[in-house]
Design an enzyme around this catalytic site. Structure first.
Site, PDB file in Angstrom:
ATOM      1  N   HIS A   1       0.862  -1.184   0.000  1.00 21.60           N
ATOM      2  CA  HIS A   1       0.000   0.000   0.000  1.00 21.60           C
ATOM      3  C   HIS A   1       0.898   1.235   0.000  1.00 21.60           C
ATOM      4  CE1 HIS A   1       1.097   0.070   4.212  1.00 21.60           C
ATOM      5  NE2 HIS A   1       0.532  -1.112   4.411  1.00 21.60           N
TER       6      HIS A   1
ATOM      7  N   HIS B   1       4.004   1.377   2.357  1.00 22.77           N
ATOM      8  CA  HIS B   1       5.199   0.704   1.844  1.00 22.77           C
ATOM      9  C   HIS B   1       5.891   1.570   0.782  1.00 22.77           C
ATOM     10  CE1 HIS B   1       2.731  -3.028   2.914  1.00 22.77           C
ATOM     11  NE2 HIS B   1       3.816  -3.208   3.622  1.00 22.77           N
TER      12      HIS B   1
ATOM     13  N   GLN C   1       7.059 -15.550  11.957  1.00 27.30           N
ATOM     14  CA  GLN C   1       6.638 -14.418  12.785  1.00 27.30           C
ATOM     15  C   GLN C   1       5.140 -14.427  13.081  1.00 27.30           C
ATOM     16  OE1 GLN C   1       8.155 -11.466   9.841  1.00 27.30           O
ATOM     17  NE2 GLN C   1       6.381 -10.261  10.416  1.00 27.30           N
TER      18      GLN C   1
ATOM     19  N   SER D   1      -1.741  -3.692   5.491  1.00 27.81           N
ATOM     20  CA  SER D   1      -2.234  -4.754   4.600  1.00 27.81           C
ATOM     21  C   SER D   1      -3.449  -5.417   5.229  1.00 27.81           C
ATOM     22  CB  SER D   1      -1.145  -5.801   4.362  1.00 27.81           C
ATOM     23  OG  SER D   1       0.030  -5.184   3.891  1.00 27.81           O
TER      24      SER D   1
HETATM   25  P1  AMP Z   1       4.921  -5.388   6.404  1.00 32.22           P
HETATM   26  O1  AMP Z   1       4.703  -5.683   4.962  1.00 32.22           O
HETATM   27  O2  AMP Z   1       3.684  -5.183   7.192  1.00 32.22           O
HETATM   28  O3  AMP Z   1       5.904  -6.345   7.044  1.00 32.22           O
HETATM   29  O4  AMP Z   1       5.639  -3.976   6.451  1.00 32.22           O
HETATM   30  C1  AMP Z   1       6.831  -3.747   5.722  1.00 32.22           C
HETATM   31  C2  AMP Z   1       7.399  -2.409   6.153  1.00 32.22           C
HETATM   32  O5  AMP Z   1       6.465  -1.375   5.862  1.00 32.22           O
HETATM   33  C3  AMP Z   1       7.677  -2.339   7.656  1.00 32.22           C
HETATM   34  O6  AMP Z   1       8.884  -1.631   7.858  1.00 32.22           O
HETATM   35  C4  AMP Z   1       6.486  -1.556   8.167  1.00 32.22           C
HETATM   36  O7  AMP Z   1       6.761  -0.858   9.360  1.00 32.22           O
HETATM   37  C5  AMP Z   1       6.242  -0.604   7.014  1.00 32.22           C
HETATM   38  N1  AMP Z   1       4.870  -0.073   7.042  1.00 32.22           N
HETATM   39  C6  AMP Z   1       3.724  -0.780   7.189  1.00 32.22           C
HETATM   40  N2  AMP Z   1       2.660   0.044   7.215  1.00 32.22           N
HETATM   41  C7  AMP Z   1       3.144   1.309   7.069  1.00 32.22           C
HETATM   42  C8  AMP Z   1       2.546   2.595   7.031  1.00 32.22           C
HETATM   43  N3  AMP Z   1       1.231   2.782   7.131  1.00 32.22           N
HETATM   44  N4  AMP Z   1       3.360   3.687   6.873  1.00 32.22           N
HETATM   45  C9  AMP Z   1       4.703   3.519   6.769  1.00 32.22           C
HETATM   46  N5  AMP Z   1       5.322   2.326   6.799  1.00 32.22           N
HETATM   47  C10 AMP Z   1       4.561   1.226   6.949  1.00 32.22           C
END
Ligand code: AMP
Length: 235
Positions: free
Chosen positions: A8, A11, A35, A160
Site C-alpha cells: 500500500h 510501503h 513471525q 495490509s
Molecule cells: P509489512 O509488509 O507489514 O511487514 O511492512 C513492511 C514495512 O512497511 C515495515 O517496515 C512496516 O513498518 C512498514 N509499514 C507498514 N505500514 C506502514 C505505514 N502505514 N506507513 C509507513 N510504513 C509502513
C-alpha cells in the site's frame, strides 16, 4: 527494504525514502511464517505479487527479492536470531514468538541482499527497536532509516490487514488513532483509553502503553488485529 507484500502507499513511501538514501533500492516480498503464531492469519494473509511488482515498478524500485520458503528456511539452518530486550512486553507479550521470527528473517534477508541502508516503518515501532538492537549487537554494517506512518484521510494507519475490515469495522478502526492522540496530549490515561476503545466498538484491547516516547496500542476487531502508535507529548 523488507516487506510481506500486499503493498500500500505506506510501503511505497518507504521506497521513496530508500531512493533518497541509496543508489539502488531492493524490496523484498516474503510472508514470513515464523513471525506468525499458530492461530494467526498466515494462511489468509493477503498475497498479490504481480500487483506488488507493478506498484514497485511505478515508484522506481530497482529490484524485487521474492525468495521461496526453501531459500529462507533450508532444511539445515544454523542462523536463528533471538530478539533482545526491546521485544519484552507489548507485542512480545501478546505474540510471544513473533519477534524471534522477525529477527531471524530480517538477518537472513540482510545476508542475502547485503544492503548498506534499510528502511523500516515507524508503524511497527517496537519492531524498529528490536531490529536496532539486533544490528547493534551483531555489528551488522547496515544503517537503519525509520519512515513515518502513512495514514488515510481519517488518520487510520495504512496496513495490509485493513483489507480484512468491513465498512463498519473500518469506521471503528478509525477511532484508534484519535484515542491514541488524546493520550499523547495528556488528556486521558492509558486506562481510560482502553475503556474508550472498548466502548467505541473494538472487541479486545491488548495494550495501550507509553514507551520510547510513543503511545502504542494493539486492538482486535473480530479476527483482525491492528496496531498503531503516535508521538507521546503528554510529559
Ligand atoms: P509489512 O509488509 O507489514 O511487514 O511492512 C513492511 C514495512 O512497511 C515495515 O517496515 C512496516 O513498518 C512498514 N509499514 C507498514 N505500514 C506502514 C505505514 N502505514 N506507513 C509507513 N510504513 C509502513
Amino acid at each position: 527494504m523488507p516487506t510481506m507484500g500486499a503493498l500500500h502507499d505506506g510501503h511505497l513511501s518507504l521506497v521513496e525514502i530508500a531512493k533518497k538514501n541509496a543508489d539502488k533500492v531492493v524490496v523484498s516480498i516474503f510472508v514470513n511464517p515464523t513471525q506468525f503464531l499458530p492461530q494467526e492469519d498466515y494462511a489468509r494473509y493477503p498475497r498479490d505479487e504481480e500487483a506488488d511488482i507493478e506498484k514497485l515498478r511505478a515508484v522506481g524500485a530497482h529490484a524485487v527479492y521474492a525468495p521461496s520458503q526453501d531459500e529462507m528456511y533450508p532444511v539445515v539452518s544454523v542462523s536463528d536470531v533471538h530478539a533482545g530486550p526491546a521485544a519484552q512486553g507489548l507485542e512480545g507479550e501478546s505474540r510471544p514468538t513473533h519477534f524471534d521470527g522477525v529477527t531471524t528473517i530480517v538477518s537472513r534477508l540482510f545476508r542475502h541482499v547485503k544492503p548498506h541502508v534499510a528502511v523500516f516503518g515507524e508503524k511497527d515501532y517496537q519492531q524498529l527497536q528490536v531490529i536496532r538492537e539486533m544490528v547493534d549487537d551483531l555489528h551488522m554494517a547496515v544503517e537503519l532509516i525509520p519512515g513515518p506512518t502513512m495514514r488515510d484521510e481519517h488518520g487510520l494507519a495504512l496496513s495490509s490487514r485493513n483489507t480484512y475490515l468491513s465498512p463498519k469495522d473500518l469506521e471503528t478502526a478509525r477511532k484508534l488513532n484519535k484515542v491514541l492522540r488524546e493520550v499523547a496530549k495528556g488528556k486521558i490515561t492509558t486506562e481510560a483509553a482502553t475503556q474508550k476503545l472498548l466502548d467505541g466498538g473494538f472487541d479486545d484491547v491488548q495494550y495501550v502503553a507509553q514507551r520510547w516516547g510513543r503511545v502504542l496500542a494493539a486492538v482486535k476487531l473480530g479476527r483482525t488485529r491492528l496496531i498503531d502508535n503516535v508521538v507521546d507529548n503528554s510529559h
